[in-house]
Motif scaffolding. Structure first.
Motif, short mmCIF file in Angstrom:
data_model
loop_
_atom_site.label_atom_id
_atom_site.label_comp_id
_atom_site.label_asym_id
_atom_site.label_seq_id
_atom_site.Cartn_x
_atom_site.Cartn_y
_atom_site.Cartn_z
N GLN A 292 45.05 29.92 38.02
CA GLN A 292 45.10 30.66 39.22
C GLN A 292 44.93 32.02 39.30
N GLN A 293 45.76 32.59 38.25
CA GLN A 293 45.62 34.00 37.80
C GLN A 293 44.28 34.60 37.43
N GLN A 294 43.80 33.94 36.56
CA GLN A 294 42.30 34.36 35.90
C GLN A 294 41.18 34.33 37.12
N LEU A 295 41.38 33.17 38.20
CA LEU A 295 40.57 33.34 39.09
C LEU A 295 40.62 34.26 40.08
N LEU A 296 41.93 34.86 40.46
CA LEU A 296 42.33 36.08 41.00
C LEU A 296 41.64 37.22 40.19
N ARG A 297 41.97 37.54 39.03
CA ARG A 297 41.75 38.74 38.26
C ARG A 297 40.24 38.82 37.98
N SER A 298 39.62 37.65 37.86
CA SER A 298 38.19 37.66 37.82
C SER A 298 37.22 38.44 38.88
N LEU A 299 37.83 38.39 40.12
CA LEU A 299 37.25 39.32 41.10
C LEU A 299 37.35 40.71 41.04
N ALA A 300 38.47 41.20 40.31
CA ALA A 300 38.87 42.45 39.84
C ALA A 300 38.53 43.03 38.87
N GLY A 301 37.77 42.16 37.87
CA GLY A 301 37.39 42.59 36.61
C GLY A 301 38.51 42.54 35.58
N LEU A 302 39.55 42.13 35.82
CA LEU A 302 40.54 41.91 34.88
C LEU A 302 40.46 40.66 33.82
N TYR A 303 39.86 39.66 34.19
CA TYR A 303 39.37 38.81 33.58
C TYR A 303 37.89 38.47 33.77
N PRO A 304 36.94 38.13 32.56
CA PRO A 304 35.66 37.80 32.70
C PRO A 304 35.25 36.35 33.32
N ALA A 305 35.00 36.48 34.42
CA ALA A 305 34.45 34.92 34.88
C ALA A 305 33.23 34.55 34.20
N SER A 306 32.84 33.38 34.05
CA SER A 306 31.70 32.92 33.41
C SER A 306 30.41 33.04 34.40
N THR A 307 30.35 32.07 35.13
CA THR A 307 29.22 32.07 36.25
C THR A 307 29.49 31.80 37.51
N GLY A 308 28.79 31.97 38.51
CA GLY A 308 29.02 31.57 40.14
C GLY A 308 28.76 32.62 40.81
N THR A 309 28.96 32.64 42.12
CA THR A 309 28.61 33.48 43.04
C THR A 309 29.82 33.91 44.05
N ALA A 310 30.11 34.96 44.12
CA ALA A 310 31.33 35.73 44.83
C ALA A 310 30.59 36.63 45.98
N SER A 311 31.08 36.46 47.29
CA SER A 311 30.73 37.26 48.31
C SER A 311 31.91 37.76 49.26
N ILE A 312 31.56 38.82 49.72
CA ILE A 312 32.59 39.48 50.66
C ILE A 312 32.07 39.82 51.93
N LYS A 313 32.34 39.10 52.96
CA LYS A 313 31.73 39.14 54.27
C LYS A 313 30.12 39.17 54.06
N GLY A 314 29.49 38.35 53.29
CA GLY A 314 28.35 38.27 53.27
C GLY A 314 27.71 38.80 52.23
#
Length: 497
Positions: A292-314
């Motif tokens: 849970q925490q890695q997921l949240l922190r990966s959006l803030a650059g505090l944990y290196p997410a591997s792959t995928g797409t994230a979008s904020i308001k498109g």
């Protein structure tokens, strides 16, 4: 059975404010005694009087039937009263061993400090808590949970007969809490008396025998916990039931604010997808340490997410987010990240409330923009969030935990953001402050904001949120509507995975 400590009709005032008003308390051997009440109820003041930090204005203290008084914390410790306060007192620039023996260093026959003995006894005290830390490590290199354990090991090492534990598990995960509870039970079985201050109901009912409730400095009641429920205990503390702490759920929009698609937290993890809509509070629930925490922190650059797409308001958020500028990247997209550890990662404790809130207001402007006068916005934020302080110039480090948390949230709520990513929104705050924070987050959502939140308190997620994603093995294994979810369903989903 001889009472280990009796505090009789204790009162203490600071200036014109009465912090403790005629409170009496008995601590019996072989018991764990919960001390509860909202922030400002007088719990910490009462315990600091017992610990020799403060002197009572009136009243008496008896130690095993004999009148006693402690002018200093050292006197209290020598009388067998050991205290671990919520505010950690370790010195970061010293080693674990140096902290454990600070002010009472053993010496060799040649008059030099016996560092070998310090290391040996420190290692033994840590091992009793299941820790294998190097006694020569600087405290600054420890995690917050490790620091808490070192504090507690220091108290246990003192071989006292009365232990005061102020929020001992606030920074610990579920596994560490079990280690802690095992030690508390061991001390209880050895005939010690433990005062346990916590805002976590599951811990209070799982470890304590008796509860004393304070309100506005006065004694409300002392009762055996066997005849109480969480609802009845909360009603004693704040005058309302558990379900009344949470505001009514709002109506979410179909407009998506945060959208994750085929998101892998780690290279080997299962891809996950989730979304958070405008007007919605969404939870990440599950067993401790499942991603849970890695997921949240990966959006803030505090944990290196591997792959995928994230979008904020498109608009796509580049991944992995850069560690050095991930927070700025979120701020530019009107997203705020509220970390679990408000003191180490969130607040500037030495600065004023005004400065801490202004940081968020400034973040929505460019680096070279003209300076703004935020006094009105800061005053409005303090008023709307009911931040209790002498004024905006008060240092944040002097505030209670609940008020510190409101300042941290206020930084982002005042900035007019679209999305909040929040870790442990009410860690270490009292029931009354929790209710206020829940209301603030719901108001933010009702006004068009979106919230993605994680918490170790499942009942908090059920009461506060609209939808719940259950996370296990760094993947989403279930999605539940919070309105009908139960703790059993969430645990079952996490375990079944």
């Amino acid at each position: 059975m001889t009472c280990l400590v009796e505090m009789s009709n204790i009162s203490k005032s600071f200036g014109g404010s009465k912090a403790v008003d005629g409170v009496s308390l008995k601590l019996m051997p072989g018991t764990v005694h919960a001390l509860m009440g909202e922030n400002g109820a007088g719990k910490s003041t009462l315990m600091k009087i017992l610990a020799g930090v403060h002197q009572p204005d009136s009243g008496e203290i008896f130690r095993e039937g004999r009148k006693a008084g402690f002018e200093t914390p050292r006197e209290a410790l020598e009388a067998g009263i050991s205290t671990v306060f919520q505010e950690l007192s370790l010195l970061a620039n010293l080693t674990i061993a140096e902290n454990m023996f600070l002010g009472r260093e053993p010496v060799t026959a040649f008059g030099t400090v016996d560092r070998a003995r310090m290391r040996r006894e420190t290692r033994k005290a840590l091992a009793a808590l299941g820790l294998e830390l190097n006694p020569d490590i600087l405290v600054s290199e420890l995690s917050i949970a490790e620091r808490q354990f070192v504090e507690i090991a220091h108290g246990i090492k003192a071989d006292a007969s009365v232990f005061i534990l102020d929020e001992p598990t606030a920074a610990l995960n579920a596994a560490d809490v079990e280690v802690m509870n095992a030690q508390i039970r061991r001390l209880r079985d050895e005939g010690k008396a433990i005062v346990y201050i916590s805002h976590r109901m599951d811990e209070i009912f799982g470890i304590c025998d008796t509860v004393t409730v304070l309100k506005d400095g006065k004694l409300v009641a002392t009762r055996p916990l066997s005849g109480m429920t969480p609802d009845s205990l909360i009603a004693l503390m704040v005058g309302r039931e558990l379900q009344d702490l949470f505001p009514a759920r709002g109506k979410a929009s179909t407009e998506t604010v945060l959208d994750l698609e085929d998101f892998r937290i780690d290279p080997g993890s299962t891809p996950l997808s989730l979304h958070v809509n405008k007007g919605e509070i969404v939870a990440l629930a599950g067993l401790e340490g499942q991603g849970q925490q890695q997921l949240l922190r990966s959006l803030a650059g505090l944990y290196p997410a591997s792959t995928g797409t994230a979008s904020i308001k498109g608009k796509t958020l580049p991944l992995p987010a850069p560690k050095a500028s991930g927070i700025r990247q979120l701020q530019a997209r009107k997203v705020g990240f509220v970390p679990e550890d408000r003191k180490e990662e969130g607040l500037f404790l030495g600065l004023s409330i005004a400065h801490n809130i202004a940081v968020g207001l400034s973040s929505v402007h460019g680096e070279l923009s003209i300076a703004h006068d935020y006094r009105k916005a800061i005053a409005e934020t303090m008023a709307s969030m009911n931040i209790k302080a002498s004024g905006p110039s008060a240092p944040v480090g002097t505030l209670s935990g609940g008020n510190q948390q409101k300042v941290l949230l206020g930084r982002y709520l005042a900035a007019g953001l679209d999305l909040l990513l929040i870790e442990e929104p009410t860690r270490g705050v009292d029931i009354g402050a929790k209710a206020e924070i829940y209301k603030l987050l719901r108001s933010f959502a009702d006004e068009g904001g979106a919230v993605l939140v994680l918490s170790r308190e499942t009942i908090e997620l059920i009461g506060l949120c609209d939808r719940i994603y259950v996370v296990h093995g760094k993947a989403i294994v279930a999605e539940l509507p919070a309105e009908t979810a139960t703790e059993h369903q969430i645990l079952n989903a996490a375990l079944s995975a």
